[in-house]
Design an enzyme around this catalytic site. Structure first.
Site, PDB file in Angstrom:
ATOM      1  CB  CYS A   3      -6.935   2.460  -0.024  1.00  0.00           C
ATOM      2  SG  CYS A   3      -5.094   3.452   0.656  1.00  0.00           S
ATOM      3  CG  HIS A  48      -9.841   0.351   2.494  1.00  0.00           C
ATOM      4  ND1 HIS A  48      -8.770   1.253   2.342  1.00  0.00           N
ATOM      5  CD2 HIS A  48     -11.052   1.013   2.987  1.00  0.00           C
ATOM      6  CE1 HIS A  48      -9.308   2.619   2.785  1.00  0.00           C
ATOM      7  NE2 HIS A  48     -10.697   2.465   3.195  1.00  0.00           N
ATOM      8  CG  ASP A  70      -1.926   0.990   1.162  1.00  0.00           C
ATOM      9  OD1 ASP A  70      -1.947   1.980   0.424  1.00  0.00           O
ATOM     10  OD2 ASP A  70      -2.882   0.923   2.239  1.00  0.00           O
TER      11      ASP A  70
END
Length: 490
Positions: A85, A135, A45
């Site tokens: 994200c 997420h 990430d």
């Protein structure tokens, strides 16, 4: 008479031998054709493309990724379509653009009816697993944040093996939920126990085709929480920063970069263990292994941190693809750009699986298998709604753009905004937008962008239109802008 009989017997023997040899060969070829490749996606990430040794960075320590790169396709222009994200994850898993699946803002739910990678592979007999940051559960309007809650089974989008936290940026002794929603703890620095779980999954499923996604949280900020031994590898005083970091921010940039590098090197160590495990399990040759990231990080280039912006530090990510059985183990650079929605159909193509009609991205597997470049002119980049660290009150703006292998061209709602020749200007310091000397080239790029928007049914509306259409709320009131924003200066 005896000679004739002997000849007939010998002829019959040869026929029988040929028949069984042919059948055996045919059966073997059929079995080999039916062997399905495993698929492993290692996702970091906020790891930007420039920060790996194999791309020429001499100050970061990534020996295992460098070793992997020596056996892989190296994508020089892997472009995140939307550098945030949740939108990247939704786009990757569905092969769709953010305005199609509706995830163009963090913490918004990917619909249950979305057809995802895990569901497609399961239909082909694969077992599926997910470890790390998810997420994609999000929360609908009026619901509480789901970041610390378990993800319901019907919201796991086809993944069965499950050791997942919706979102956390606490990478030490953080908690997660298993398949039964039981709360567990990743002891120590979570990258390491997450990798251990991935290794265990590989060992248990090595006799069966599997898909596994291993999703790390770092090197996303906080930048200073990697194990101390990795932080000690980097001297803040000797690190060099990119030339487009303003002088006033360079000390801060070096400090942040040291912590960022520490996370990256810790991840590299874990990846080394995973690569060893693949070899020991005997499945490395028949495994499509992908290493990439959701988006990059500005890391004080142009004086800012994090993502969303259309600059290379944010939109370009590292990407390696290794598949020895069909791509060999000789390293090769892929220069043409590839966007996020293209990843799923390309993986499906490498797996001999047809893409469903819901997928919008392009399948580049034929080009890769043929040893060619992609033949892709440009990758689309976008930000339908600015938010969080780049909300309207902080200068955020909607944009659409393209990244070719040489140029970046971006429009906001007022018209052309950014235009860079990345070959001559690799740090994007000379904006050519509306420069009369390059008008013809700008017109060409404008035409490519407009064709991309037409193909994806993107009307490039103001952010508020999309928020209203999907019944979303801004996270903070200061995300809202004045009604006369188009009349204001840039």
């Amino acid at each position: 008479m005896k000679a004739t009989s002997a000849l007939l017997l010998f002829t019959a023997f040869l026929f029988i031998l040929f028949f069984f040899t042919s059948c055996g060969s045919s059966q073997k070829e059929t079995q080999e054709a039916e062997v399905k490749p495993n698929v492993i996606i290692i996702l970091a990430d906020q790891w930007r493309a420039q920060e790996v040794g194999y791309m020429g960075n001499t100050q970061i320590k990534t020996p295992n990724l460098d070793k992997l790169a020596a056996q892989s396709l190296i994508f020089d222009n892997a472009v995140t379509t939307m550098a945030v994200c949740a939108p990247w994850r939704a786009s990757f898993l569905t092969g769709q653009y953010p305005l199609t699946n509706g995830v163009f803002y963090n913490d918004k739910p990917l619909p249950n009816e979305a057809l995802t990678m895990a569901e497609i592979y399961k239909e082909q007999g694969y077992v599926t697993g997910y470890i790390g940051k998810w997420h994609l559960n999000g929360h609908a309007r009026g619901e509480e944040s789901a970041r610390d809650l378990p993800v319901p089974k019907d919201r796991r989008q086809g993944f069965d093996y499950w050791k997942v936290r919706e979102v956390t940026h606490n990478y030490n002794n953080s908690f997660y939920f298993d398949e039964n929603d039981v709360k567990q703890t990743w002891e120590g620095y979570d990258v390491f126990p997450q990798t251990d779980s991935a290794i265990s999954y590989i060992q248990k499923n090595k006799e069966h085709p599997f898909v596994l996604m291993l999703s790390y949280g770092p090197p996303h900020d906080p930048y200073f929480s990697a194990p101390q031994e990795y932080q000690d590898m980097y001297d803040v005083n000797t690190l060099e920063v990119r030339p487009n970091v303003p002088i006033a921010y360079q000390d801060s940039a070096r400090k942040v970069l040291a912590g960022y590098y520490a996370h990256a090197t810790a991840i590299d160590f874990a990846i080394g263990n995973l690569l060893d495990a693949l070899d020991k399990a005997g499945v490395a040759d028949n495994t499509i292994l992908v290493f990439t990231s959701e988006h990059g990080d500005m890391l004080m280039s142009k004086g800012v941190l994090k993502k969303q912006r259309p600059y290379d530090e944010a939109i370009k990510v590292p990407m390696l693809v290794r598949y020895p059985a069909k791509l060999g183990t000789k390293s090769r650079h892929v220069i043409d750009p590839i966007g996020t929605p293209d990843l799923l159909p390309t993986l499906l193509g490498l797996s001999d699986i047809s893409s469903p009609k819901s997928v919008e991205g392009k399948d580049f597997s034929r080009e890769l298998l043929a040893g060619k470049d992609l033949g892709n002119e440009a990758a689309l980049i976008m930000l339908p709604v600015p938010f969080h660290e780049w909300k309207f009150s902080n200068g955020g703006r909607e944009f659409r753009g393209i990244r070719t292998k040489r140029y970046t061209y971006v429009k906001d709602l007022k018209g052309p905004w950014l235009f860079y020749d990345n070959e001559k200007d690799p740090y994007q310091e000379n904006n050519l937008a509306d420069n009369p000397e390059v008008k013809d080239l700008q017109d060409e790029l404008e035409a490519i962008l407009m064709e991309k928007l037409k193909a994806t049914n993107d009307d490039f509306l103001p952010a508020d239109d999309y928020m209203t259409q999907y019944n979303y709320l801004y996270d903070a009131k200061d995300s809202l802008r004045t009604a006369n924003y188009l009349d204001l200066g840039r």
